[in-house]
Design an enzyme around this catalytic site. Structure first.
Site, PDB file in Angstrom:
ATOM      1  N   TYR A   1      -1.911  -1.180   9.942  1.00 45.18           N
ATOM      2  CA  TYR A   1      -2.033  -1.635   8.628  1.00 45.18           C
ATOM      3  C   TYR A   1      -0.729  -1.071   7.869  1.00 45.18           C
ATOM      4  O   TYR A   1       0.025  -1.910   7.200  1.00 45.18           O
ATOM      5  CB  TYR A   1      -3.260  -0.989   7.834  1.00 45.18           C
ATOM      6  CG  TYR A   1      -3.427  -1.311   6.586  1.00 45.18           C
ATOM      7  CD1 TYR A   1      -3.932  -2.498   5.906  1.00 45.18           C
ATOM      8  CD2 TYR A   1      -2.946   0.062   5.685  1.00 45.18           C
ATOM      9  CE1 TYR A   1      -3.903  -2.372   4.517  1.00 45.18           C
ATOM     10  CE2 TYR A   1      -3.335  -0.369   4.414  1.00 45.18           C
ATOM     11  CZ  TYR A   1      -3.664  -1.439   3.878  1.00 45.18           C
ATOM     12  OH  TYR A   1      -3.820  -1.621   2.515  1.00 45.18           O
TER      13      TYR A   1
ATOM     14  N   LYS B   1       2.321  -3.267   6.207  1.00 44.50           N
ATOM     15  CA  LYS B   1       2.597  -3.220   4.872  1.00 44.50           C
ATOM     16  C   LYS B   1       4.105  -2.668   4.596  1.00 44.50           C
ATOM     17  O   LYS B   1       4.970  -3.295   3.640  1.00 44.50           O
ATOM     18  CB  LYS B   1       1.691  -2.273   4.088  1.00 44.50           C
ATOM     19  CG  LYS B   1       0.352  -2.520   4.085  1.00 44.50           C
ATOM     20  CD  LYS B   1       0.087  -4.024   3.337  1.00 44.50           C
ATOM     21  CE  LYS B   1      -1.118  -4.298   2.858  1.00 44.50           C
ATOM     22  NZ  LYS B   1      -1.180  -5.641   2.388  1.00 44.50           N
TER      23      LYS B   1
ATOM     24  N   SER C   1       0.836  -1.205  -0.034  1.00 39.33           N
ATOM     25  CA  SER C   1      -0.048  -0.007  -0.042  1.00 39.33           C
ATOM     26  C   SER C   1       0.829   1.183   0.109  1.00 39.33           C
ATOM     27  O   SER C   1       1.993   1.068   0.361  1.00 39.33           O
ATOM     28  CB  SER C   1      -0.855   0.045   1.245  1.00 39.33           C
ATOM     29  OG  SER C   1      -1.286   1.276   1.400  1.00 39.33           O
TER      30      SER C   1
END
Length: 255
Positions: free
Chosen positions: A156, A160, A143
């Site tokens: 998150y 990533k 991401s």
């Protein structure tokens, strides 16, 4: 089905972890449309059934299997089932996410187990099969949120970022086996019932704020991420490894 693809993956065996909706679904359908045999896993049977329906005439080249990607034994069983069903493995796409956007331990562990460790485990189980392939490739879905510090969804983003480092490490470790390892870093991608589709209706101010940060003036589509996945897995990208490639309409330029 996606628009006709200029790529020909006839004879390729593709595994997509987390491929029943959104980006993963688009990648699976794109590889099917390009002639590959594709194996997809997801937790929910309904999503897998819908994918098989959408595969239409290509469904005979689609293998689906339920798998909780937070469970190592289920990942091992899925990779083994994939290799048996497809007769081997050429490309592994690690696409799943735990969607941990809170600051509690549950969110951090969900992202650790699914965004990071599921990719580590699936790759570990897939490598013996990939070593026998002439087209070996691992593709991780990262991401643009991994590029810089952020206050929203820190677990998150952190996992990533760890996935990016793992991608580069594996690219170096596996280069001698001619296994390429890369990652795609999507920007804000909108699809029915996805994060940004729900945000548009539930948090319109946040939706508008994010939209204003995208130089192209719109959210991306899963098909646009799938197009990049096909290129990276193709022979045209045969000397590309260890790269984190953004597909974001310039969104990361305004962070």
């Amino acid at each position: 089905m996606p628009d006709p693809t200029p790529f020909d993956f006839s004879g390729y065996r593709i595994a997509v972890a987390g491929g029943s909706k959104g980006i993963g679904r688009a990648i699976a359908l794109a590889f099917l449309d390009a002639g590959a045999g594709v194996a997809v896993c997801a937790r929910g049977q309904a999503g897998l059934d819908a994918l098989r329906h959408d595969a239409d005439a290509h469904a005979d080249r689609l293998h689906t299997q339920r798998c909780d990607l937070a469970q190592p034994d289920q990942i091992e069983a899925w990779i083994a089932g994939t290799a048996a069903a497809l007769g081997g493995l050429d490309v592994l796409v690690n696409n799943a996410t735990g969607y941990g956007f809170r600051e509690d331990d549950e969110s951090w562990l969900a992202d650790f187990n699914v965004d990071l460790m599921a990719a580590v485990r699936a790759s570990r189980f897939a490598v013996p099969h990939l070593k026998r392939s002439e087209h070996a490739c691992i593709l991780n879905t990262s991401s643009i949120g991994s590029f810089r510090p952020r206050t929203m969804g820190s677990s998150y983003a952190a996992m990533k970022a760890a996935l990016n480092h793992y991608t580069r490490t594996q690219a170096l470790a596996l280069a001698g086996d001619r296994i390429r390892v890369n990652a795609i870093a999507p920007g804000s991608i909108e699809f029915p019932d996805g994060v940004w589709d729900r945000c548009k209706h539930e948090k319109p101010e946040q939706y508008a704020k994010v939209l204003a940060m995208i130089p192209f003036g719109r959210f991306g589509t899963p098909a646009e991420v799938a197009n990049l996945a096909l290129f990276i897995a193709s022979p045209l990208a045969g000397w590309i490894t260890g790269q984190i490639v953004a597909v974001d309409g310039g969104q990361s330029l305004r962070f």
